[in-house]
Design a protein around this motif. Structure first.
Motif, mmCIF file in Angstrom:
data_model
loop_
_atom_site.group_PDB
_atom_site.id
_atom_site.type_symbol
_atom_site.label_atom_id
_atom_site.label_comp_id
_atom_site.label_asym_id
_atom_site.label_seq_id
_atom_site.Cartn_x
_atom_site.Cartn_y
_atom_site.Cartn_z
ATOM 1 N N ALA A 111 0.835 -1.209 0.000
ATOM 2 C CA ALA A 111 0.000 0.000 0.000
ATOM 3 C C ALA A 111 0.869 1.257 0.000
ATOM 4 C CB ALA A 111 -0.940 -0.003 1.200
ATOM 5 N N ALA A 112 1.982 1.208 0.724
ATOM 6 C CA ALA A 112 2.887 2.365 0.788
ATOM 7 C C ALA A 112 3.566 2.636 -0.548
ATOM 8 C CB ALA A 112 3.921 2.166 1.883
ATOM 9 N N THR A 113 3.715 1.614 -1.385
ATOM 10 C CA THR A 113 4.268 1.869 -2.718
ATOM 11 C C THR A 113 3.249 2.571 -3.595
ATOM 12 O OG1 THR A 113 3.633 -0.283 -3.629
ATOM 13 C CG2 THR A 113 5.809 -0.139 -2.596
ATOM 14 N N LEU A 114 1.975 2.342 -3.323
ATOM 15 C CA LEU A 114 0.901 2.986 -4.075
ATOM 16 C C LEU A 114 0.701 4.426 -3.599
ATOM 17 C CD1 LEU A 114 -1.112 2.246 -6.325
ATOM 18 C CD2 LEU A 114 -2.706 1.569 -4.535
ATOM 19 N N VAL A 115 0.583 4.596 -2.277
ATOM 20 C CA VAL A 115 0.455 5.915 -1.655
ATOM 21 C C VAL A 115 1.399 5.933 -0.461
ATOM 22 C CG1 VAL A 115 -1.068 7.522 -0.438
ATOM 23 C CG2 VAL A 115 -1.960 6.171 -2.345
ATOM 24 N N PRO A 116 2.512 6.661 -0.563
ATOM 25 C CA PRO A 116 3.462 6.706 0.548
ATOM 26 C C PRO A 116 2.811 7.242 1.825
ATOM 27 C CG PRO A 116 4.455 7.589 -1.443
ATOM 28 C CD PRO A 116 2.991 7.386 -1.730
ATOM 29 N N VAL A 117 3.187 6.666 2.954
ATOM 30 C CA VAL A 117 2.677 7.118 4.248
ATOM 31 C C VAL A 117 3.064 8.584 4.422
ATOM 32 C CG1 VAL A 117 2.843 6.811 6.743
ATOM 33 C CG2 VAL A 117 2.786 4.809 5.235
ATOM 34 N N GLY A 118 2.098 9.388 4.803
ATOM 35 C CA GLY A 118 2.314 10.821 4.964
ATOM 36 C C GLY A 118 1.891 11.632 3.749
ATOM 37 N N ASP A 119 1.705 10.963 2.609
ATOM 38 C CA ASP A 119 1.286 11.652 1.384
ATOM 39 C C ASP A 119 -0.183 11.414 1.055
ATOM 40 O OD1 ASP A 119 3.822 12.634 1.054
ATOM 41 O OD2 ASP A 119 4.359 11.300 -0.610
ATOM 42 N N GLU A 120 -0.922 10.808 1.956
ATOM 43 C CA GLU A 120 -2.321 10.469 1.683
ATOM 44 C C GLU A 120 -3.129 11.696 1.242
ATOM 45 O OE1 GLU A 120 -0.871 7.525 4.810
ATOM 46 O OE2 GLU A 120 -0.760 9.697 4.539
ATOM 47 N N HIS A 121 -2.877 12.828 1.873
ATOM 48 C CA HIS A 121 -3.646 14.038 1.561
ATOM 49 C C HIS A 121 -3.507 14.462 0.093
ATOM 50 C CE1 HIS A 121 0.388 15.554 2.365
ATOM 51 N NE2 HIS A 121 0.056 16.651 1.700
ATOM 52 N N LEU A 122 -2.427 14.062 -0.547
ATOM 53 C CA LEU A 122 -2.221 14.406 -1.957
ATOM 54 C C LEU A 122 -3.143 13.619 -2.885
ATOM 55 C CD1 LEU A 122 1.687 14.473 -1.951
ATOM 56 C CD2 LEU A 122 0.107 16.440 -1.784
#
Length: 138
Positions: A111-122
């Motif tokens: 999941a972190a490769t899809l949406v890095p942790v901390g970048d969810e808001h983007l």
């Protein structure tokens, strides 16, 4: 590039009415809902005899593999060397399942490769979400 990750996991049922000790479950992460994880259970494993899906924070799952996390309907905590406990609390009762921590870490890593942790808001589309909320308003 896919916007959804699904991973089958084997959940060991600890406490609930159904008589299945091991049940298949599916973890799902969709980058269009970047803060959430969904865990689905098949109908034979539920009290109502219908498929059940729980939605909770990806952050809760990540924290819960390291230390106890959550105080609401979903709680996650480490158990022993290689298991993580997920507790699902509902009006009908509580289901407690053990899942191999390695499976959860693999899911979180993917999941972190899809949406890095901390970048969810983007990855949040407020216009789409607002339109969806307003769709059924008369």
């Amino acid at each position: 590039m896919s916007t959804v990750i699904e991973q089958a996991v084997e959940a060991r049922l600890v406490a609930a009415a159904p008589r299945m000790s091991t049940i298949p479950a599916t973890l799902r992460y969709d980058m269009r809902d970047p803060f959430a994880v969904r865990m689905s259970f098949p109908a034979p494993a539920t009290l109502e005899g219908v498929d059940v899906s729980w939605t909770f924070a990806r952050e809760l799952l990540a924290a819960g593999v390291r230390e106890p996390a959550g105080s609401g309907d979903v709680r996650v905590r480490p158990y022993g060397f290689d298991r993580t406990v997920l507790e699902f609390h509902a009006c009908e009762g509580t289901a407690i399942v053990h899942i191999r921590t390695g499976e959860l870490r693999r899911f979180l890593s993917t999941a972190a490769t899809l949406v890095p942790v901390g970048d969810e808001h983007l990855y949040v589309d407020l216009d789409r979400d607002l339109a969806e909320l307003m769709r059924d308003v008369s």
